[in-house]
Each structure stands twice: as C-alpha cells, then as structure tokens.
Design a protein around this motif. Sequence first.
Motif: not given
Length: 406
Positions: A145, A148-150, A155, A157
């Motif tokens: 990450y 807070s985002s991969t 979005g 991943e």
Amino acid sequence: MNPYVRWIIPAGIENIILFATTTFCTFMLSNHVKIVPFREKNKVFIAIALLIYIIYFILSPIHGIRIGPLIWVLCFLIILSYKDFIVFKSYLYLKKLFVWISIFALIFWVLNAIKFPLPYYTYTPDFRYSSLDNYHIYGLAISLYRGSSTVGALGLERIVGVFAEPGHFGIYIGLILAIERFNLSKKDNLLLLITGVLTFSTAFYGILGLGFLYNFLSDKFFLKKMRKPFIAILLLLGLVFLFKGNALREVTYGRVIKNNSGNKTGIIELVEQRSNESNKELFSSFVKSPNVLFGMGYFIDHTKFQTTNWRGIFFRFGILGFTIIILVIISIVKEAHKFKYGLLLLSIAILILSHRSYLYYNPGIFMLLYMATVANRIRIKFMKNRMEQYQILRRGNYITNPRKTL
C-alpha cells in the motif's frame, strides 16, 4: 528472495538458519556430494567467477564487508558440489512453493478487488523510498500500500505475493517459467503465467516476450500450443478491462511512459523512463570522473542517486563490478548445453540487470539461472535415454508403432 518473513525477524537470524541448514543437508546428502566438487569443468568456471565476486563485492575494503551476502554465496558454492538431480529436485520443490504462493496471492487479490473485509497486520518497512509505503500482511500473502491505497492504479492492485515489490515477484515467476521453457500446456505453469500478468511488471512482460520469441524460433508448433494460454490471458485481461479499463491502461503501460515526451516506447525507452533527469546528469558527471573504474561504494546515499536500474551497478561498483557480474552470468548460462536456451537465459539476465540491478548484489538470481542450466541438462539426458531405449527396442523388433512408443 527476501520474502516478508525476513523483514520481521531479527537481522542475521536468517543467515544463521541458512548456513546451518545448508551444512546439515550437505552432510545428510554426503552420498550425492562430490568430495572435490570442482573437478567437473563446467563448475570450475562458476566457482572461480563466484570467488572473484566475493572478493570484490563482499570482502572489498572499497565497498565494505557484508557478512550476510558472504554466507549466501558460500552456500551457493556448497550447492555446486551437489549432483544435478539433487538440484533439479530442489527446483521442483521451489516451483511447487511458488505455485502455492500464487494461488493464495490470487485469492487475496480477488478478495481485495471485491472489497471483502480481510484481517491483516500492518507493517511499515524502513527499506522503502516512500515513507507512505506499508504492507498488509494476511499470512499467506501480502499487499503493498501507498498510504491507504494499494500500489497499482485507480484501485487495481498489483500482486506482490510475499515479496517486497510486484516487480520482484514478476521476475521470479518469469525465471521459473524460463526454467520450464515457457511450456504453458501445464496447468501449474498457466497459473504462474496468470499471476505474473497480474503483477503488471514490465520486467515480467519483457521476460515473457523473450520466452515467446525463443519458443517461436525453436518449436514450429509453438503457435498452435499457445492457443489455450493466449485465450486464457485475453479473457482475464478482458474481464479486468471490463471493470477497470482506465486502471488497466495506467498500470500496464501508463505508469511507465507517462513522463515520455517523445514518441518512442521501445524496451530501452521504457527502462530509461525509470530514471529521472537529475539522475542522468549526475551519472554523466560520474562517468567522466576517476571513480568510474571502482564506483562510489555500496553504502551510498539513496536519496542522492537512484540505484535501481543499470546505472546503479556502475555508480556503486564501477566498470569492474559490472564486468564481474557479467562474468558470473556467462559462467552459469554457458552450461545450458543448448545455444538458443543459453542465449535466452543470458537475455533474461541482462534484462533484469538493466531493470533491477540491485538483485545481483545477492546470489538469488544467479542460483535461479544455475537451476535453469541444471534442469536443461537433466531434460537432455532424459530425452537421450529415451531415444537410446527406443533404438534398443527397435533393433529387437519390439516396436510396432514407433510414434506411440516415443
């Protein structure tokens, strides 16, 4: 290969475990170990190249002494004493491990994609360039990450398996598929292929392209054999594109060429995009200085110079260090026993060197290349024995349908 378990245990413990288990297993395998391991000519060159590597990269007063890598290379020297079938069987265990890592990585990738709430342990490492980077550890797989985002795009991943980066996982999968000679008719190899694609690793795509070229030149039935894997990949990417079209474009090629002001997007240009202009200017000054022969040393400040791609080896270890790494690679791949396959391994090794040069500061990639040459020798011996058996049966008139027998 630096899985996450190594990050969370005290430093040095893994070195002790590795050396102790290697020594113990060598003792247990004493019947399959040559007392004078380097009598075989094919291993003498590798051993000499590795000793030069140790002296310059690990025990040099210029670059500092590093005990961990010394233990790893010593273990590699011990492994050179093993008979080929032991190394080949070890590879089969390694491949099986990667298949299971891929299965769990795919499961958690799907669960993350559908926003399924997963329990995890957050780990913030000290080896990442960005202070925002952190890992969600699920046990059998992890996710990288940034905040807070991969790590990926919009979005979508990028799969990392149990490793530090998607690119690392992609390179390891690519090398395993190379050992398999990109035989995608096997279900486990197809699973590895799908996982490799979802790492969205430029290096993996490059290795895959080299593998397809190798098989196209070596097997006249290659295109026919590729129909099912090709359909599977198209369906997978089509499904991802259906739900995450913009994200797929960004994560596959947009992240690499977004800073490219020109129109060229070849392999060289893609690699060059990973280095900023200030890095290139600093490197240009470096190559004109007396330090270009020995480099600036291993322990340089990463904030001043980006050392990930091919410039990193020259900047840290100079022309001499680059030459030694090429020497070790050639000493290994020349034992592939088939010119085309050796050329494939050499091309993959150079691609990794240009893309992730720091992976050569430890012997992991070298050992995978060595496993590839051993696996190829085993296959050649197997096919030779099959042909000899066939000829004996044919001379004895035991064969009525030779094609069925072969």
